[in-house]
Scaffold this motif. Structure first.
Motif, short mmCIF file in Angstrom:
data_model
loop_
_atom_site.label_atom_id
_atom_site.label_comp_id
_atom_site.label_asym_id
_atom_site.label_seq_id
_atom_site.Cartn_x
_atom_site.Cartn_y
_atom_site.Cartn_z
N THR A 1 1.23 -1.28 -0.33
CA THR A 1 0.01 0.28 -0.39
C THR A 1 0.71 1.45 0.06
OG1 THR A 1 -1.82 -1.34 0.59
CG2 THR A 1 -1.75 1.51 1.68
N ASN A 2 1.92 1.58 1.16
CA ASN A 2 2.76 2.67 1.28
C ASN A 2 3.74 2.58 0.00
OD1 ASN A 2 4.25 4.62 2.78
ND2 ASN A 2 6.02 2.94 2.47
N THR B 1 4.71 5.57 -4.77
CA THR B 1 5.65 6.27 -6.08
C THR B 1 4.75 6.89 -6.88
OG1 THR B 1 6.37 3.87 -6.07
CG2 THR B 1 6.48 4.80 -8.42
N ALA B 2 3.13 6.76 -6.51
CA ALA B 2 2.92 7.89 -7.47
C ALA B 2 3.13 9.28 -7.25
CB ALA B 2 0.94 7.69 -7.16
N LEU B 3 3.32 9.66 -5.66
CA LEU B 3 3.72 10.52 -5.19
C LEU B 3 4.77 11.18 -5.82
CD1 LEU B 3 2.42 10.79 -1.67
CD2 LEU B 3 1.45 12.10 -3.96
N ASN B 4 5.75 10.61 -6.22
CA ASN B 4 6.61 10.38 -6.69
C ASN B 4 6.59 11.11 -7.91
OD1 ASN B 4 8.11 10.32 -3.97
ND2 ASN B 4 9.27 7.94 -4.62
N THR B 5 6.09 10.50 -8.61
CA THR B 5 5.69 10.53 -10.22
C THR B 5 5.25 12.33 -10.34
OG1 THR B 5 5.73 8.55 -10.61
CG2 THR B 5 5.28 10.16 -12.35
N PHE C 1 -2.59 -0.56 -4.90
CA PHE C 1 -3.40 1.06 -5.46
C PHE C 1 -2.91 0.78 -6.67
CE2 PHE C 1 -3.79 3.72 -1.13
CZ PHE C 1 -4.06 2.96 -0.88
N ILE C 2 -2.01 0.72 -7.62
CA ILE C 2 -1.99 0.72 -9.69
C ILE C 2 -2.87 -0.03 -9.71
CG2 ILE C 2 -0.16 0.72 -10.90
CD1 ILE C 2 2.07 1.51 -9.25
N PHE C 3 -2.40 -1.18 -9.71
CA PHE C 3 -3.61 -2.59 -10.08
C PHE C 3 -4.36 -3.20 -9.83
CE2 PHE C 3 0.69 -1.92 -13.28
CZ PHE C 3 0.33 -1.49 -14.32
N GLY C 4 -4.44 -2.98 -8.20
CA GLY C 4 -5.64 -3.77 -7.53
C GLY C 4 -5.44 -5.32 -7.86
N VAL D 1 -2.76 5.89 -9.77
CA VAL D 1 -2.99 5.85 -8.88
C VAL D 1 -3.82 6.83 -8.10
CG1 VAL D 1 -2.38 5.71 -5.98
CG2 VAL D 1 -1.10 4.51 -7.52
N ILE D 2 -5.33 6.60 -7.95
CA ILE D 2 -6.30 7.70 -7.80
C ILE D 2 -6.49 7.54 -5.96
CG2 ILE D 2 -8.86 7.82 -7.67
CD1 ILE D 2 -9.06 6.30 -10.24
#
Length: 470
Positions: free
Chosen positions: A44-45, A50-54, A185-188, A237-238
């Motif tokens: 989860t983390n 990773t989305a936040l880093n992008t 969180f990316i692909f479930g 990620v949403i």
């Protein structure tokens, strides 16, 4: 290099507490779900961060590639000054540290699918770091035997990136003691999409090395063929609940006079018919108008100039594809992959390259929901569908630049393309140390210089990452 994430600690406590309760209540406990390995919490983390880093890297590279411009004259990011990006550095290492733990835990428990996903995310975060900083500490960063780890060569680190991707794909295709689930969180938990993502990233990182001795267009195209098959495969990620899409937060803050998200004149004029013949219908779906209903950009480095009132320049506004509260943070897209395919195939199969270029435009238009009639009209314009014979590499880079709006990968493209986008010029009030040239890398962060200064390489903003050859 370790700095624990408070949110992760809270999550881990919740996971462990829930596991204890579940063990007490469930006599049919799954023996393959280890109670002392918080893989779910780690997953989860790391997918979330990773989305936040992008986003974080894109939040400043968007100025370098002239998506965004500061409303204030001579803003340091806008004018390519050596800004301190300690926060980005720490964020990348925090995620890689958690990924290092996750890889060890997954190996210990035979959780092959978690292992593969972790290796792919390690490749992504490491690759993002190398692309902006060059040499980085890695081989000595996670054993906690030194607080002043040595720096590894950027080209060698790219070899590690590719190795992680290959290993990750192999492990995702292999056996596992238990499967990824909703903690992803990316692909479930969709393993096939993780495999496609790994191949898409292989294509991304390999295309950076075009022109080098180890580059193979055929290998890029093979990765593409095993990558995404539609927009449904996009890695994203949403955000939800307390944390909205960070670009939505920028747009919201701007509306509340906390200025950010002003659009570069370069981007506006590339889509409004000024720099290129076709008027692009995506413009109205990506940025806002002035109070007079017009699209007016801000000159990079010059600020608002003679239009100090908010509403006199285009900005990001809430409610659009990139800026709604529940908009996805895009990590990798089918449209990007199509443009990679176009570039890789250009020299050997121009017909394939041309079709991939058109498919990339269409994929991006479909993603942001351009009306069918508007899409057809744009694609029919002779400056867009110029025909295979007149089709050039410049066309690929221009359309990829539009389709990768706000994404950090565009800065890699801009440097590989030598910033040769039509009408793109260095910003006003440019950092004089750049001698009239565009920035090529970041300065190492102050935090690293102060605590590991003896190992930090001596570089300037004009020194190039290994793949950015002159």
């Amino acid at each position: 290099m370790k700095r624990f994430n408070y949110k992760y600690i809270v999550w881990a406590v919740v996971v462990l507490f829930a596991s204890s309760c579940e063990s007490y209540l469930d006599v049919n406990e799954n023996p393959n779900n280890p109670q002392d390995a918080p893989l779910a919490g780690l997953m989860t983390n790391v997918t979330y961060q990773t989305a936040l880093n992008t986003y974080s890297v894109g939040s400043f590279t968007s100025f370098y590639v002239q998506y965004l411009a500061s409303p204030n004259p001579a803003s340091s990011t806008d004018t390519m000054e050596p800004v301190n990006y300690s926060g980005t550095w720490f964020d990348l290492y925090n995620v890689m540290t958690d990924l290092h733990v996750m890889i060890e835990k997954a190996e210990e428990t035979g959780a092959g699918h978690y292992l593969g996903a972790a290796q792919i995310m390690m490749a992504l975060n490491l690759g993002m770091g190398v692309d902006i900083f060059g040499n980085m500490p890695f081989s000595e960063s996670f054993n906690f035997e030194t607080v002043t780890p040595a720096y590894d060569d950027d080209e060698n680190l790219y070899g590690q990136v590719m190795a992680y991707l290959d290993q990750g794909i192999q492990n995702l295709n292999g056996e596992t003691t238990f499967s990824i689930a909703e903690d992803d969180f990316i692909f479930g938990g969709d393993v096939d999409k993780w495999v496609a993502f790994g191949n898409m990233l292989k294509a991304r990182f390999m295309i950076h090395m075009k022109g080098s001795a180890g580059y193979s267009a055929a290998e890029v195209l093979t990765a593409v063929e095993n990558g995404f098959s539609s927009n449904d495969d996009n890695a994203q990620v949403i955000f939800f609940e307390q944390r909205i899409n960070p670009w939505s937060a920028v747009a919201r803050d701007n509306a509340n006079l906390l200025l950010g998200g002003w659009i570069s004149e370069q981007f506006i004029q590339a889509l409004d018919g000024t720099s290129y013949p076709a008027v692009d219908p995506r413009l109205a779906l990506m940025v806002g108008t002035t109070d007079d209903g017009e699209f007016v950009g801000t000159v990079n480095g010059a600020g608002r100039g003679n239009a100090p009132e908010q509403g006199a320049r285009s900005t990001l506004i809430q409610g659009q594809y990139y800026t709604s509260e529940l908009s996805p943070v895009l990590i990798g897209t089918y449209a990007e992959q199509k443009f990679i395919e176009a570039e890789a195939a250009f020299d050997s199969d121009k017909s394939r390259a041309y079709q991939a270029y058109l498919d990339g435009i269409e994929a991006h238009m479909d993603m942001i929901e351009v009306e069918e009639g508007d899409k057809a009209a744009y694609l029919a314009d002779p400056s867009v569908s110029m025909g295979e014979a007149a089709f050039t590499m410049e066309d690929i880079f221009k359309e990829k630049w539009v389709a990768m709006f706000l994404h950090p990968e565009t800065w890699n493209d801009a440097r590989r393309f030598d910033y040769a986008y039509k009408d793109m010029s260095t910003p006003a009030n440019l950092n004089p140390d750049l001698n009239g040239q565009f920035i090529r890398r970041l300065a190492y962060p102050d935090s690293e210089v102060s605590r590991n200064g003896q190992n930090v390489p001596s570089v300037t903003l004009l020194d190039r990452i290994f793949w950015d050859a002159e």
